[in-house]
Design an enzyme around this catalytic site. Structure first.
Site, PDB file in Angstrom:
ATOM      1  N   GLU A 316       0.865  -1.170   0.000  1.00 40.18           N
ATOM      2  CA  GLU A 316       0.000   0.000   0.000  1.00 40.18           C
ATOM      3  C   GLU A 316       0.909   1.230   0.000  1.00 40.18           C
ATOM      4  O   GLU A 316       1.809   1.359   0.822  1.00 40.18           O
ATOM      5  CB  GLU A 316      -0.907  -0.017   1.233  1.00 40.18           C
ATOM      6  CG  GLU A 316      -2.149   0.844   1.099  1.00 40.18           C
ATOM      7  CD  GLU A 316      -1.842   2.316   1.228  1.00 40.18           C
ATOM      8  OE1 GLU A 316      -2.183   3.083   0.295  1.00 40.18           O
ATOM      9  OE2 GLU A 316      -1.254   2.707   2.249  1.00 40.18           O
ATOM     10  N   HIS A 317       0.640   2.164  -0.914  1.00 39.49           N
ATOM     11  CA  HIS A 317       1.616   3.165  -1.328  1.00 39.49           C
ATOM     12  C   HIS A 317       1.615   4.451  -0.493  1.00 39.49           C
ATOM     13  O   HIS A 317       2.532   5.267  -0.616  1.00 39.49           O
ATOM     14  CB  HIS A 317       1.324   3.527  -2.796  1.00 39.49           C
ATOM     15  CG  HIS A 317       2.474   4.098  -3.553  1.00 39.49           C
ATOM     16  ND1 HIS A 317       3.681   4.444  -2.987  1.00 39.49           N
ATOM     17  CD2 HIS A 317       2.595   4.402  -4.872  1.00 39.49           C
ATOM     18  CE1 HIS A 317       4.490   4.927  -3.911  1.00 39.49           C
ATOM     19  NE2 HIS A 317       3.853   4.915  -5.065  1.00 39.49           N
ATOM     20  N   CYS A 318       0.631   4.668   0.372  1.00 37.71           N
ATOM     21  CA  CYS A 318       0.459   6.016   0.916  1.00 37.71           C
ATOM     22  C   CYS A 318       1.632   6.465   1.783  1.00 37.71           C
ATOM     23  O   CYS A 318       1.921   7.663   1.854  1.00 37.71           O
ATOM     24  CB  CYS A 318      -0.857   6.138   1.671  1.00 37.71           C
ATOM     25  SG  CYS A 318      -0.907   5.331   3.275  1.00 37.71           S
TER      26      CYS A 318
END
EC number: 2.3.1.7
Length: 601
Positions: A316-318
């Site tokens: 997950e990139h956030c």
């Protein structure tokens, strides 16, 4: 030196001067515009930047924010807005994956369990070392890099919100210091299980204990969960819709809040898949989206292991960028399982505690889960992908030819795109800026006047080889120069984007009640409307890296630069899949052509 010793010594990301940003924006957008489009854009930029114009008012507010003692960087508000503010689904759209290199598993009766145990033991060891701040601080060419993102590897989960998401993570006001969880969540056939990997005294479980635990878990989860009860499907929804579904889950039964707590606080997820990928492309596609009932896409780190032991990671990139994950993957894939277990202090403690993670669902929630599953399956099917391996040469050969490997492949992309589509289109490349405090990435735009000349000369039948080489090297030199500008924080896009966000947040109070005309210009839209979206992952511990299509006509290019080859994963919407395959064919030809051109001199 401890892991985070350099953080206070790193300088903040520099805030560019407004006039420099405006000048660079015009320079960067001009190669993509007609004369009239550029004239319109230039007029709007002059209007934006004049002394009494909106630009100085917005920039002055950003300067005040940047000089506040509580501010780490002028990008502090930008990153949450960019990542957590997106309202479409993050599964396939934002999460990225790495396909790990093969590990010899011959002779094992259950290669899936063997590989999963190795990865769990190595990852728990990394967590133990990180907690003690014994992970070496990253350094590139003598330059220390920020390690701040490592704080988001464990027990970190993105939480959906109606307007903007939030992040649940350690090292925060809510959870000071390292993650205290002792468990992971294992998905098997759409069933979720809580499994302890660290004992009550803080020492990890031994390899044999983990093996026994996973084998028992596999038997318990043998019956696949129904589509309507595999709650992982919900994490594929658009964010506001998922936020509403999450609220309904919690309201339905108090035990659902407990189940969410178990998943959200877990150190990481392990997803056991019951298929053997037919090839690298099949493995990559499954790592990107797979069976969404067997995933929790909001989790920062999900290790995915197939029946034959093939493995990878979905991220997950956030709060995590590729460079941080590469360092993490390099660490967990280096060394033997026994070495990781010994280093972590693992001891035999018996079979770890394992409990199913279940939700109480009513008919409405079950229907919502099924709808989410079916919608995401269609979405995944509407994404076309391909792998491309240039295995005749790689980084070592390009360096021998006195060329930047990244410039080489990027110019290959430009030539292939021109030949496939007949024109040069906007191209994005991610540039890491971790040499700054809490640095992340900068947006580089690849197309320059030198690129336009290069692609034109390469297809000019009257051009001599020396002329083509000169154009090639000039374009490569400009590419490297621009990449260095981005690394130094001297790029226009994110600066102008943050000024746009400031106007939206508090423009009226600043005397800028309406969106400046700059943001409606051909330059702003065309420069950012990507035909190619690219990002690289230089590591020998992975085979492929990938992400989903980024727009209705864009080809996503995730590329791994290896000493003896290049591996690329391409993605695009299925309606334009034929063009992606044509691009891949032209790219293979272009790479060999460019190598031969340099080798002739």
């Amino acid at each position: 030196m401890s892991t985070f010793d350099n953080e206070d010594k790193l300088s903040s990301v520099p805030l560019p001067a407004l006039e420099d940003t405006c000048a660079r924006f015009l320079e960067w957008s001009k190669p993509l515009l007609t004369e009239q489009e550029f004239a319109d854009t230039e007029a709007a930029v002059q209007e934006f930047g004049q002394a009494d114009g909106p630009g100085p008012k917005l920039h002055a507010d950003l300067v005040r924010y940047n000089e506040d003692a509580a501010t780490h960087s002028w990008l502090d508000d930008f990153w949450p807005a960019r990542y957590l503010g997106r309202r479409d689904r993050i599964a396939l759209n934002a999460n990225f994956f790495f396909l790990f290199r093969d590990t010899p598993l011959r002779g094992f009766t259950d290669p899936q369990v063997e590989r999963a145990v190795r990865l769990i033991a190595a990852t728990v060891n990394y967590k133990i070392q990180l907690d003690a701040e014994r992970i070496p601080a990253a350094v590139t060419r003598g330059q220390p890099l920020s390690m701040e993102q490592n704080k988001f590897l464990f027990s970190t989960t993105r939480i959906p919100g109606p307007v903007q998401d939030s992040v649940r993570a350690p090292y925060s006001d809510e959870m000071p210091g390292p993650a205290t969880a002792r468990h992971i969540v294992v998905f098997c056939h759409g069933n979720a299980f809580r499994m302890d990997v660290i004992g009550p005294d803080g020492r990890p479980y031994s390899l044999d204990d983990l093996t026994a635990g996973l084998r028992g878990l596999q038997k318990t989860g043998l019956v696949p969960a129904a589509m309507t009860t595999a709650t992982g499907h919900l994490t594929t929804m658009a964010r506001a819709e998922w936020a509403a579904a999450r609220r309904r889950l919690i309201a339905r039964d108090t035990s659902n809040a407990v189940a969410l707590e178990t998943i959200e606080t877990a150190l990481f997820c392990v997803c056991l898949e019951d298929l053997d990928p037919a090839d690298d492309l099949a493995a990559c596609d499954q790592l990107l989206h797979g069976d969404s009932g067997n995933r929790w896409f909001d989790k920062a780190v999900s290790l995915i292991v197939f029946a034959d032991g093939t493995a990878g990671i979905n991220v997950e990139h956030c709060e995590l960028d590729g460079t941080t994950i590469l360092s993490f993957v390099d660490a967990i894939l280096t060394g033997t399982p026994e070495e990781h277990a010994t280093h972590s202090g693992a001891v035999a403690q018996g079979v770890p505690a394992i409990e199913p993670v279940t939700f109480v669902l009513d008919d409405g929630l079950q229907a919502e889960i099924a709808t989410a599953a079916q919608s995401f399956a269609r979405f995944a099917a509407d994404t076309a992908t391909a792998t491309l391996s240039i295995d005749e040469f790689g980084v070592d050969e390009v360096k021998r030819l006195r060329m930047s490997p990244d410039a080489f492949v990027q110019l290959g992309y430009q030539l292939a795109h021109k030949r496939a589509k007949g024109f040069t289109g906007a191209t994005y490349e991610s540039i890491a800026t971790r040499q700054y405090s809490r640095g992340r990435t900068e947006a580089m735009r690849v197309v320059t006047p030198e690129v336009l000349r290069f692609v034109a000369v390469m297809d000019d039948p009257t051009a001599a080889p020396n002329e083509r080489r000169a154009a090639f090297r000039a374009a490569a030199t400009k590419h490297v120069e621009r990449a260095k500008q981005c690394q130094a924080g001297a790029a226009p896009e994110q600066h102008l984007w943050e000024l746009q966000l400031i106007q939206q947040r508090r423009g009226a109070a600043l005397g800028v009640p309406e969106s400046p005309r700059l943001y409606e210009t051909p330059g702003w839209h065309t420069m950012r409307d990507d035909y190619l979206s690219t990002s690289s992952a230089p590591s020998t511990t992975i085979r492929y890296f990938g992400f989903g299509a980024t727009s209705s006509r864009c080809i996503g290019i995730a590329y791994v630069l290896l000493p003896d080859r290049f591996h690329l994963y391409l993605s695009t919407p299925r309606p334009v899949a034929e063009m992606m395959h044509t691009f891949a064919d032209r790219l293979r030809e272009a790479m060999h052509e460019l190598r031969a051109l340099l080798d002739e001199q």
